[in-house]
Design a protein around this motif. Structure first.
Motif, short mmCIF file in Angstrom:
data_model
loop_
_atom_site.label_atom_id
_atom_site.label_comp_id
_atom_site.label_asym_id
_atom_site.label_seq_id
_atom_site.Cartn_x
_atom_site.Cartn_y
_atom_site.Cartn_z
N UNK A 127 -0.72 15.77 -8.62
CA UNK A 127 -1.62 14.61 -8.56
C UNK A 127 -1.07 13.57 -7.58
N UNK A 128 -1.97 13.01 -6.77
CA UNK A 128 -1.60 12.02 -5.77
C UNK A 128 -2.64 10.91 -5.78
N UNK A 129 -2.16 9.66 -5.73
CA UNK A 129 -3.08 8.54 -5.65
C UNK A 129 -2.61 7.51 -4.64
N UNK A 143 0.86 -1.18 0.00
CA UNK A 143 0.00 0.00 0.00
C UNK A 143 0.90 1.22 0.00
N UNK A 144 0.65 2.13 -0.94
CA UNK A 144 1.50 3.30 -1.03
C UNK A 144 0.75 4.49 -1.60
N UNK A 145 1.25 5.66 -1.24
CA UNK A 145 0.80 6.91 -1.86
C UNK A 145 1.82 7.25 -2.93
N UNK A 160 -5.15 -1.93 -7.41
CA UNK A 160 -6.20 -0.96 -7.13
C UNK A 160 -5.57 0.42 -6.97
N UNK A 161 -6.18 1.42 -7.58
CA UNK A 161 -5.70 2.79 -7.51
C UNK A 161 -6.90 3.70 -7.25
N UNK A 171 -5.63 15.12 -11.24
CA UNK A 171 -6.33 14.39 -12.31
C UNK A 171 -5.36 13.39 -12.92
N UNK A 172 -5.86 12.20 -13.11
CA UNK A 172 -5.07 11.14 -13.74
C UNK A 172 -5.80 10.62 -14.96
#
Length: 159
Positions: A115-117, A40-42, A64-65, A71-72
């Protein structure tokens, strides 16, 4: 007992880090061990960076993202490299993320600065094998990368 809070300061720091490195992408692992059963990561990513087209051959490596900021653009590919699907991911928008099955060729591009996910997949961490990266997939630092990124980003200009 301990907890990690995913707050604005953490995301701001990650964005700052991504902007300061040549790859224009930075990770903050939430797992403490690369052998952990869940990775699990940012990830903070700037518009001049991309996650190279790839797939996961391990049947347990669905990915999973979920978008947190910015915006991606998500691209799905046929084996020959033609784009067969796109989705725009925006926090609070019509689509917030994806769950991509093993064997599905996909890539992610940042369409907005900062952008961050959040990404999650089964562990342990194992780098992509050569068979998981198609021959037509440009390496991030290759001469072809900038042109591919421009073409892919253009698919989202009306979004």
């Amino acid at each position: 007992m301990s907890a990690s809070f995913l707050d604005a300061d953490l995301l701001d720091g990650l964005v700052t880090q991504a902007r300061s490195v040549p790859r224009r992408r930075a990770h903050h692992n939430l797992h403490t061990d690369l052998a952990a059963p869940a990775q699990r990561l940012l990830v903070a990513m700037e518009p001049d960076s991309f996650v190279r087209p790839h797939l996961h051959l391990d049947p347990h490596k669905a990915e999973t993202l979920v978008i947190l900021r910015g915006r991606l653009g998500v691209l799905l590919f046929a084996p020959d490299g033609s784009v067969i699907g796109t989705r725009l991911l925006v926090p609070g928008g019509a689509c917030l993320g994806y769950d991509v099955a093993p064997g599905c060729l996909h890539a992610v591009i940042a369409l907005e600065p900062g952008s961050v996910f959040l990404e999650a997949k089964a562990g342990p961490y194992i780098p992509l094998a050569a068979a998981e990266i198609p021959a037509w997939s440009p390496a991030e630092d290759s001469p072809e990368a900038a042109g591919c990124l421009r073409r892919w980003a253009a698919l989202f200009t009306s979004a």
